[in-house]
Design a protein around this motif. Sequence first.
Motif, short mmCIF file in Angstrom:
data_model
loop_
_atom_site.label_atom_id
_atom_site.label_comp_id
_atom_site.label_asym_id
_atom_site.label_seq_id
_atom_site.Cartn_x
_atom_site.Cartn_y
_atom_site.Cartn_z
N GLY A 270 33.60 40.49 -13.63
CA GLY A 270 32.42 40.26 -12.78
C GLY A 270 32.70 39.43 -11.54
O GLY A 270 31.84 39.28 -10.68
N ALA A 271 33.92 38.85 -11.43
CA ALA A 271 34.25 38.12 -10.20
C ALA A 271 34.67 39.13 -9.13
O ALA A 271 35.26 40.17 -9.45
CB ALA A 271 35.38 37.13 -10.45
N LEU A 272 34.36 38.82 -7.87
CA LEU A 272 34.76 39.72 -6.78
C LEU A 272 36.17 39.35 -6.31
O LEU A 272 36.41 38.20 -5.92
CB LEU A 272 33.78 39.59 -5.61
CG LEU A 272 34.13 40.43 -4.37
CD1 LEU A 272 33.98 41.92 -4.66
CD2 LEU A 272 33.27 40.04 -3.18
N GLU A 273 37.10 40.31 -6.38
CA GLU A 273 38.47 40.03 -5.94
C GLU A 273 38.59 40.28 -4.43
O GLU A 273 38.16 41.31 -3.93
CB GLU A 273 39.46 40.91 -6.70
CG GLU A 273 40.89 40.67 -6.25
CD GLU A 273 41.92 41.25 -7.22
OE1 GLU A 273 41.63 41.35 -8.43
OE2 GLU A 273 43.01 41.58 -6.74
N ILE A 274 39.17 39.29 -3.74
CA ILE A 274 39.40 39.44 -2.30
C ILE A 274 40.88 39.22 -2.04
O ILE A 274 41.42 38.16 -2.37
CB ILE A 274 38.58 38.41 -1.48
CG1 ILE A 274 37.09 38.47 -1.83
CG2 ILE A 274 38.79 38.61 0.02
CD1 ILE A 274 36.25 37.36 -1.20
N ASP A 275 41.55 40.21 -1.45
CA ASP A 275 42.96 40.07 -1.09
C ASP A 275 43.02 39.64 0.37
O ASP A 275 42.64 40.40 1.27
CB ASP A 275 43.69 41.40 -1.30
CG ASP A 275 45.19 41.27 -1.02
OD1 ASP A 275 45.60 40.30 -0.33
OD2 ASP A 275 45.95 42.13 -1.49
N SER A 276 43.48 38.40 0.60
CA SER A 276 43.43 37.84 1.95
C SER A 276 44.72 38.05 2.74
O SER A 276 44.83 37.54 3.85
CB SER A 276 43.11 36.34 1.87
OG SER A 276 44.24 35.63 1.39
N THR A 277 45.67 38.85 2.18
CA THR A 277 46.98 38.99 2.84
C THR A 277 46.83 39.39 4.31
O THR A 277 47.46 38.80 5.18
CB THR A 277 47.86 40.04 2.12
OG1 THR A 277 47.91 39.70 0.74
CG2 THR A 277 49.27 40.06 2.70
N TYR A 278 46.00 40.39 4.57
CA TYR A 278 45.88 40.89 5.94
C TYR A 278 44.51 40.57 6.56
O TYR A 278 44.09 41.22 7.51
CB TYR A 278 46.14 42.41 5.97
CG TYR A 278 47.51 42.75 5.46
CD1 TYR A 278 48.65 42.37 6.16
CD2 TYR A 278 47.67 43.40 4.24
CE1 TYR A 278 49.92 42.65 5.67
CE2 TYR A 278 48.93 43.69 3.74
CZ TYR A 278 50.05 43.31 4.47
OH TYR A 278 51.30 43.58 3.98
N LEU A 279 43.80 39.59 5.99
CA LEU A 279 42.49 39.23 6.53
C LEU A 279 42.58 37.88 7.24
O LEU A 279 43.37 37.02 6.85
CB LEU A 279 41.44 39.12 5.42
CG LEU A 279 41.13 40.39 4.61
CD1 LEU A 279 40.08 40.08 3.54
CD2 LEU A 279 40.64 41.51 5.53
N THR A 280 41.77 37.70 8.28
CA THR A 280 41.70 36.38 8.91
C THR A 280 40.79 35.50 8.05
O THR A 280 40.03 36.01 7.21
CB THR A 280 41.08 36.47 10.32
OG1 THR A 280 39.73 36.94 10.17
CG2 THR A 280 41.86 37.41 11.22
N LEU A 281 40.86 34.19 8.30
CA LEU A 281 40.00 33.25 7.58
C LEU A 281 38.52 33.64 7.77
O LEU A 281 37.75 33.68 6.82
CB LEU A 281 40.28 31.83 8.06
CG LEU A 281 39.42 30.72 7.46
CD1 LEU A 281 39.53 30.70 5.94
CD2 LEU A 281 39.83 29.37 8.04
N ASP A 282 38.15 33.97 9.02
CA ASP A 282 36.76 34.35 9.31
C ASP A 282 36.33 35.56 8.47
O ASP A 282 35.20 35.60 7.98
CB ASP A 282 36.60 34.74 10.79
CG ASP A 282 36.49 33.50 11.67
OD1 ASP A 282 36.28 32.41 11.11
OD2 ASP A 282 36.64 33.64 12.90
N GLN A 283 37.24 36.51 8.33
CA GLN A 283 36.89 37.72 7.57
C GLN A 283 36.68 37.41 6.09
O GLN A 283 35.77 37.93 5.46
CB GLN A 283 37.99 38.79 7.73
CG GLN A 283 37.98 39.43 9.11
CD GLN A 283 39.21 40.32 9.33
OE1 GLN A 283 40.32 39.99 8.92
NE2 GLN A 283 39.00 41.46 9.97
#
Length: 227
Positions: A196-209
């Motif tokens: 139920g947790a939302l997984e976010i892969d930040s490898t190619y995302l900016t902090l703002d995204q």
Amino acid sequence: MSRVIAIDGPSGAGKSSVSRRVGQHLGFLHVDSGALYRIMTWQCLQNGIDTSDPEAVAAFAQTVEVECEPRDGAIIYRVQGQEPGDAIRTPEINRHASPVATVKAVRDRITDWLRGMTRFGDLIVEGRDITTAVFPESPARFYLVASAEARAERRRKEEVEKGIANQSAEEVKRSLLARDAIDSTRQHAPLRKADGALEIDSTYLTLDQVVQTVLDALPAAWKEGNA
Ligand code: DC
């Protein structure tokens, strides 16, 4: 009732930067649970406790007192009136923190402290077991990940900025992977993605995204600033 946003993930996935920014945006206090494990470790080392002896660590953990209070949008910690500062961010503490965090008595004590912090108001709490064990009922739970290379690079950049960089990029990556291995395979509350947790892969995302992704996924009433 206080509202709690819970964020877990391995070292260097960007949990602190994201939590601080989302907290500022919503007026939720930022809680760095890793700092409490680091304080426990620091206190063990200062008092000559062998961190590879779980029984000694468990007994000592009962004697550690940490004072908590809100300041500038975050919960800050003091031990005997003193803020630990960078004393808990050294490679030595990095090395000893994972074994200390395997000790159930340490986890139980820190879990109690974290749950008690809801007395200060709405919180955004980051760590390794916040979504699975500390606040599993939160309707806003996130699992933040990034590649090992991206995480090591971010950690090293932070160390350079603080003027405490004394390891090569390769050493930073090795130490980070060693800690991940202990954190995700330990018996009590290992690091894992909660159902139920939302997984976010930040490898190619900016902090703002990443911040925007978290904000977009919150319960609607929270985004509107309603309780
Ligand atoms: O996030 P950090 O690197 O400051 O965490 C320090 C150590 O504490 C790390 O080994 C993982 C552990 N930890 C934990 O077991 N549970 C948490 N909720 C937070 C950190």
